[in-house]
Design a protein around this motif. Structure first.
Motif, PDB file in Angstrom:
ATOM      1  N   SER A 140       0.350  -1.027   0.098  1.00  0.00           N
ATOM      2  CA  SER A 140      -0.025   0.145  -0.105  1.00  0.00           C
ATOM      3  C   SER A 140       1.255   1.482  -0.072  1.00  0.00           C
ATOM      4  CB  SER A 140      -0.960   0.068   1.565  1.00  0.00           C
ATOM      5  OG  SER A 140      -2.102  -0.997   1.108  1.00  0.00           O
ATOM      6  N   TYR A 141       0.061   2.244  -0.873  1.00  0.00           N
ATOM      7  CA  TYR A 141       1.522   3.135  -0.865  1.00  0.00           C
ATOM      8  C   TYR A 141       0.022   4.378  -0.451  1.00  0.00           C
ATOM      9  CZ  TYR A 141       3.056   7.693  -2.957  1.00  0.00           C
ATOM     10  OH  TYR A 141       3.554   9.194  -3.543  1.00  0.00           O
ATOM     11  N   VAL A 142       0.938   5.552   0.280  1.00  0.00           N
ATOM     12  CA  VAL A 142      -0.160   6.525   0.758  1.00  0.00           C
ATOM     13  C   VAL A 142       0.393   7.659   0.393  1.00  0.00           C
ATOM     14  CG1 VAL A 142      -0.208   7.917   3.270  1.00  0.00           C
ATOM     15  CG2 VAL A 142       0.057   5.407   3.359  1.00  0.00           C
ATOM     16  N   GLU A 143      -0.640   8.011  -0.706  1.00  0.00           N
ATOM     17  CA  GLU A 143      -0.677   9.385  -1.838  1.00  0.00           C
ATOM     18  C   GLU A 143      -0.506  10.542  -0.848  1.00  0.00           C
ATOM     19  OE1 GLU A 143      -2.929  10.898  -4.920  1.00  0.00           O
ATOM     20  OE2 GLU A 143      -1.624   9.001  -6.022  1.00  0.00           O
ATOM     21  N   GLY A 144      -0.671  10.863   0.186  1.00  0.00           N
ATOM     22  CA  GLY A 144      -1.579  11.823   0.629  1.00  0.00           C
ATOM     23  C   GLY A 144      -2.214  11.591   2.404  1.00  0.00           C
ATOM     24  N   GLY A 145      -1.663  12.552   2.913  1.00  0.00           N
ATOM     25  CA  GLY A 145      -2.660  11.863   4.444  1.00  0.00           C
ATOM     26  C   GLY A 145      -1.395  11.434   5.302  1.00  0.00           C
ATOM     27  N   ILE A 146      -1.786  11.027   6.319  1.00  0.00           N
ATOM     28  CA  ILE A 146      -1.433   9.827   7.037  1.00  0.00           C
ATOM     29  C   ILE A 146      -1.885   8.040   7.332  1.00  0.00           C
ATOM     30  CG2 ILE A 146      -2.184  10.548   9.284  1.00  0.00           C
ATOM     31  CD1 ILE A 146       0.592  10.645  10.673  1.00  0.00           C
ATOM     32  N   ALA A 147      -1.563   6.885   7.409  1.00  0.00           N
ATOM     33  CA  ALA A 147      -2.765   6.173   7.986  1.00  0.00           C
ATOM     34  C   ALA A 147      -1.280   5.094   9.416  1.00  0.00           C
ATOM     35  CB  ALA A 147      -1.904   4.868   6.659  1.00  0.00           C
ATOM     36  N   TYR A 148      -1.818   4.158   9.274  1.00  0.00           N
ATOM     37  CA  TYR A 148      -1.673   3.816  11.484  1.00  0.00           C
ATOM     38  C   TYR A 148      -1.950   2.208  10.744  1.00  0.00           C
ATOM     39  CZ  TYR A 148      -2.075   8.869  13.083  1.00  0.00           C
ATOM     40  OH  TYR A 148      -1.806  10.043  13.152  1.00  0.00           O
ATOM     41  N   ILE A 149      -0.721   1.477  11.342  1.00  0.00           N
ATOM     42  CA  ILE A 149      -0.927   0.104  11.580  1.00  0.00           C
ATOM     43  C   ILE A 149      -0.870  -0.053  12.817  1.00  0.00           C
ATOM     44  CG2 ILE A 149      -0.545  -1.948  10.318  1.00  0.00           C
ATOM     45  CD1 ILE A 149       1.315  -0.524   7.779  1.00  0.00           C
TER      46      ILE A 149
ATOM     47  N   GLN B 195       8.114 -10.089   6.205  1.00  0.00           N
ATOM     48  CA  GLN B 195       8.132  -8.875   7.354  1.00  0.00           C
ATOM     49  C   GLN B 195       7.865  -7.574   7.105  1.00  0.00           C
ATOM     50  OE1 GLN B 195      12.353  -8.619   7.502  1.00  0.00           O
ATOM     51  NE2 GLN B 195      12.549  -7.589   5.853  1.00  0.00           N
ATOM     52  N   LEU B 196       6.794  -7.422   8.258  1.00  0.00           N
ATOM     53  CA  LEU B 196       6.475  -5.926   7.878  1.00  0.00           C
ATOM     54  C   LEU B 196       6.780  -4.542   7.851  1.00  0.00           C
ATOM     55  CD1 LEU B 196       4.243  -3.859   8.577  1.00  0.00           C
ATOM     56  CD2 LEU B 196       4.669  -4.005  11.123  1.00  0.00           C
ATOM     57  N   GLY B 197       6.906  -3.986   6.718  1.00  0.00           N
ATOM     58  CA  GLY B 197       8.430  -2.775   6.989  1.00  0.00           C
ATOM     59  C   GLY B 197       7.361  -1.612   6.472  1.00  0.00           C
ATOM     60  N   ILE B 198       7.978  -0.800   6.399  1.00  0.00           N
ATOM     61  CA  ILE B 198       7.557   0.918   6.072  1.00  0.00           C
ATOM     62  C   ILE B 198       8.484   1.404   5.771  1.00  0.00           C
ATOM     63  CG2 ILE B 198       6.306   2.951   6.536  1.00  0.00           C
ATOM     64  CD1 ILE B 198       5.285   1.081   8.911  1.00  0.00           C
ATOM     65  N   TYR B 199       8.569   2.475   4.650  1.00  0.00           N
ATOM     66  CA  TYR B 199       9.771   2.470   3.610  1.00  0.00           C
ATOM     67  C   TYR B 199       9.365   4.125   3.087  1.00  0.00           C
ATOM     68  CZ  TYR B 199      10.522  -2.331   3.734  1.00  0.00           C
ATOM     69  OH  TYR B 199      11.314  -3.674   4.384  1.00  0.00           O
ATOM     70  N   PRO B 200      10.041   4.967   2.047  1.00  0.00           N
ATOM     71  CA  PRO B 200       9.996   5.802   1.339  1.00  0.00           C
ATOM     72  C   PRO B 200       9.522   5.119   0.143  1.00  0.00           C
ATOM     73  CG  PRO B 200      12.117   5.669   2.792  1.00  0.00           C
ATOM     74  CD  PRO B 200      11.684   4.996   3.504  1.00  0.00           C
ATOM     75  N   ALA B 201       9.127   6.108  -0.892  1.00  0.00           N
ATOM     76  CA  ALA B 201       8.543   5.235  -1.753  1.00  0.00           C
ATOM     77  C   ALA B 201       9.518   6.479  -3.220  1.00  0.00           C
ATOM     78  CB  ALA B 201       7.313   5.622  -2.423  1.00  0.00           C
TER      79      ALA B 201
ATOM     80  N   ILE C 233       2.791  -5.703   4.272  1.00  0.00           N
ATOM     81  CA  ILE C 233       1.998  -6.549   5.325  1.00  0.00           C
ATOM     82  C   ILE C 233       2.469  -7.711   4.593  1.00  0.00           C
ATOM     83  CG2 ILE C 233      -0.248  -7.327   6.784  1.00  0.00           C
ATOM     84  CD1 ILE C 233      -0.284  -4.014   6.847  1.00  0.00           C
ATOM     85  N   PRO C 234       2.903  -8.541   5.730  1.00  0.00           N
ATOM     86  CA  PRO C 234       2.913 -10.407   4.448  1.00  0.00           C
ATOM     87  C   PRO C 234       1.233 -10.666   4.858  1.00  0.00           C
ATOM     88  CG  PRO C 234       4.851  -9.512   6.458  1.00  0.00           C
ATOM     89  CD  PRO C 234       3.483  -8.660   6.555  1.00  0.00           C
ATOM     90  N   LYS C 235       1.061 -11.673   4.031  1.00  0.00           N
ATOM     91  CA  LYS C 235       0.141 -12.646   4.253  1.00  0.00           C
ATOM     92  C   LYS C 235       0.137 -13.229   5.819  1.00  0.00           C
ATOM     93  CE  LYS C 235       3.160 -17.123   3.099  1.00  0.00           C
ATOM     94  NZ  LYS C 235       2.980 -18.400   2.303  1.00  0.00           N
ATOM     95  N   GLY C 236      -1.043 -13.368   5.880  1.00  0.00           N
ATOM     96  CA  GLY C 236      -1.652 -13.912   7.286  1.00  0.00           C
ATOM     97  C   GLY C 236      -1.388 -13.178   8.441  1.00  0.00           C
ATOM     98  N   MET C 237      -0.799 -11.929   8.351  1.00  0.00           N
ATOM     99  CA  MET C 237      -0.515 -10.738   9.741  1.00  0.00           C
ATOM    100  C   MET C 237      -1.826 -10.284   9.764  1.00  0.00           C
ATOM    101  SD  MET C 237       2.613  -8.376   9.997  1.00  0.00           S
ATOM    102  CE  MET C 237       3.821  -9.548  10.769  1.00  0.00           C
ATOM    103  N   PRO C 238      -2.266 -10.882  11.132  1.00  0.00           N
ATOM    104  CA  PRO C 238      -3.171  -9.631  11.559  1.00  0.00           C
ATOM    105  C   PRO C 238      -2.249  -8.304  11.532  1.00  0.00           C
ATOM    106  CG  PRO C 238      -3.860 -11.967  12.071  1.00  0.00           C
ATOM    107  CD  PRO C 238      -2.083 -11.343  11.823  1.00  0.00           C
TER     108      PRO C 238
END
Length: 261
Positions: A39-48, A100-106, A65-70
């Motif tokens: 998922s790409y956050v184009e504008g604003g902000i998101a929380y996982i 693995q879960l990861g958050i990265y600059p696009a 987000i990997p498969k099977g991760m609640p």
């Protein structure tokens, strides 16, 4: 059809890529799927939220987000555009990135590729589709990018003793709070207060406070037109230089960069 309504459709075709682009402000409750989520956050902000930890995803960042991760997904601003691709998991064992879960600059390349998929919004793209190879290439590209994950993780807890302490910090985020003053406020010793943070949040008081300030700063940058200097003071920094350096350590970008984006 929105993301919440589309959740049952994601896994209907195990070998496809399900495409969903949505602009909204909402809470997607705890759920899981048998596909990996890009998922790409184009504008604003998101929380996982995963395992009592909340990960902050600012604009122009993407997450896997990997498969099977609640997980619980909250889109925290009406200007947020969330562009999501749910990938088949048949080849996930080929690289540890997908586990693995990861958050990265696009990167600009990734942004353009994800934006291109909007024409398939709400559809399954499978091996019979003309554009399937484009999505295969996109998925294979992810491990090759400069994947330096963001450390913006705010732990949460259901412990009743911690709730008023956390609320106090959120309400007084701009005040010069330290372990001594916080402990006195709640009639505790510094040692006991420190143990509370370590035992229930698995993080030190100072690290929690620093992270909370960065989260609030990101929210203000994204949601308001407040000058960066004022935001720094609002979240407890008396020096714009110190604020900017801490912000860079958390996000790999300067506050002005996030505001431009």
């Amino acid at each position: 059809m929105g993301l919440i309504a589309s959740l049952p459709d994601i896994d209907k075709q195990p070998r496809s890529v399900f495409v969903m682009h949505e602009k909204s402000e909402k809470l997607i409750p705890l759920h899981t799927h048998r596909k990996g989520q890009l998922s790409y956050v184009e504008g604003g902000i998101a929380y996982i939220t995963i395992h009592f930890k909340t990960y902050v995803v600012p604009a122009r960042h993407y997450f896997w987000i990997p498969k099977g991760m609640p997980h619980v997904l909250r889109i925290g601003h009406s200007a947020t555009v969330l562009r999501s691709l749910y990938f088949y998991a048949t080849d996930d064992a080929g690289h540890p990135f997908y586990d693995q879960l990861g958050i990265y600059p696009a990167s600009e390349l990734l942004i353009q590729m994800i934006n291109y998929t909007e024409r398939w919004d709400g559809k399954h793209i499978n091996q019979k589709s003309y554009n399937f190879e484009f999505l295969v290439s996109l998925k294979k590209l992810l491990p090759q990018l400069n994947n330096s994950a963001l450390p913006i993780v705010l732990p949460i807890t259901e412990d009743e003793r911690m709730q008023p302490i956390i609320k106090y910090l959120e309400k007084n985020i701009g005040e010069p709070v330290n372990l001594k003053t916080l402990s006195a406020r709640f009639n505790m010793s510094e040692r006991s207060m420190s143990r509370l943070f370590q035992s229930h949040l698995h993080i030190s008081f100072l690290q929690y406070l620093k992270t909370l300030r960065m989260v609030k700063a990101i929210e203000m940058i994204v949601k308001t037109n407040m000058p960066i200097t004022d935001i720094a003071f609002e979240v407890g920094y008396d020096s714009i230089g110190s604020f900017s350096n801490t912000f860079y350590a958390f996000t790999h970008s300067r506050p002005t960069d996030l505001r431009k984006n």
